[in-house]
Write a protein that holds these residues in place. Structure first.
Motif, PDB file in Angstrom:
ATOM      1  N   HIS A  50      -8.420   4.640  -4.562  1.00 54.84           N
ATOM      2  CA  HIS A  50      -7.483   5.997  -4.365  1.00 54.84           C
ATOM      3  C   HIS A  50      -8.287   6.510  -3.337  1.00 54.84           C
ATOM      4  N   ARG A  80      -7.306   5.918   0.334  1.00 56.32           N
ATOM      5  CA  ARG A  80      -6.075   6.590   0.710  1.00 56.32           C
ATOM      6  C   ARG A  80      -5.612   5.392   1.794  1.00 56.32           C
ATOM      7  N   ASP A 114      -0.824   5.773  -4.862  1.00 62.91           N
ATOM      8  CA  ASP A 114      -1.053   7.391  -4.786  1.00 62.91           C
ATOM      9  C   ASP A 114      -1.524   7.912  -6.279  1.00 62.91           C
ATOM     10  N   LEU A 115      -2.686   8.535  -6.365  1.00 61.67           N
ATOM     11  CA  LEU A 115      -3.111   8.846  -7.752  1.00 61.67           C
ATOM     12  C   LEU A 115      -2.369  10.077  -8.167  1.00 61.67           C
ATOM     13  N   PHE A 132      -1.196   5.648 -11.405  1.00 61.52           N
ATOM     14  CA  PHE A 132      -1.791   5.147  -9.999  1.00 61.52           C
ATOM     15  C   PHE A 132      -0.869   3.902  -9.771  1.00 61.52           C
TER      16      PHE A 132
END
Lengths: 112, 111
Positions: free
Chosen positions: B50, B53, B62-63, B70
């Motif tokens: 994460h 990105r 996407d966290l 996630f």
């Protein structure tokens, strides 16, 4: 070496015997991890070595399991008096500090 | 306690369909989240993390700290995406620390 090497790749043993599994990490990787993967299940953490620090043994399922590591090199995972429920793929991984893991191809242990 | 949950054991989609592999975690703090993939007869390998990105092989994740999720997504699945996918968590620590893995989701992309 180029990657994490585990031996043997396959091991069949009789119930009650001891087995020793070996892991050669990537040269320079200070951290080394052992995981167990039973059929159809996720990876179960066993033990973690980081440099000269005391290992994190919190995942070892019983006192039949032990592991050693010499410095920042080879590690051996020993299972004493094997039971059928020990049958699994044993995975080793190594990493540099705070980077992602590089996994070995695993040792498939079958206890008959 | 630290825990990673992947609710689907098997996800089957057709080629070209969108895919989402779910991952929820339990951790008090700011963990690092990862997706690992294991293709048939290959070693487990990192797909993405994460903090990077980035998009790898068309996959993104996407966290979502509010939902502690996630999820791994790809808009158009390909047959070569068929594999086992594992979500993993690592707590911050001065020595990196161990990864906690989910149970894994097998993705099957049909032609």
């Amino acid at each position: 070496g180029a990657g994490v090497s585990q031996s043997p790749s396959n091991k069949v043993t009789e119930k009650g015997k001891d087995v020793e599994l070996r892991c050669d990490p990537i040269s320079g990787h200070t951290a080394l991890y052992w995981y167990r993967q039973r059929l159809g299940q996720g990876l179960e953490f066993l033990i973690y070595f980081q440099g000269n620090s005391a290992p994190d043994k919190s995942g070892l399922p019983s006192d039949r399991f032990s592991a050693e590591r010499t410095g920042e090199s080879v590690s051996t995972l020993t299972i004493q008096r094997t039971q059928q429920e020990d049958s699994a793929v044993y995975l080793c991984a190594s990493s540099e500090r705070s980077t992602s893991y590089t996994f070995g191809s695993g040792t498939r242990l079958t206890v008959v | 306690a630290q825990r990673v949950t992947q609710p689907e054991k098997l996800l089957s989609v057709f080629k070209g369909a969108p895919v989402e592999l779910k991952c929820n975690y339990s951790y008090s703090g700011s963990p690092e989240l990862f997706w690992y993939v294991q293709y048939s007869r290959q070693r487990l390998q990192l797909l993405l993390r994460h903090i990077s990105r980035e998009s790898i092989k068309g996959f993104t994740a996407d966290l979502n700290k509010g939902e502690t999720s996630f999820h791994l997504k790809k808009p158009f699945a390909q047959e070569e995406d068929s594999a086992m996918y594992y979500c993993a968590l690592r707590g911050p620590g001065d020595q990196g620390g161990k990864l906690i893995f989910g149970q894994g989701t097998e993705l099957s992309v049909k032609p």
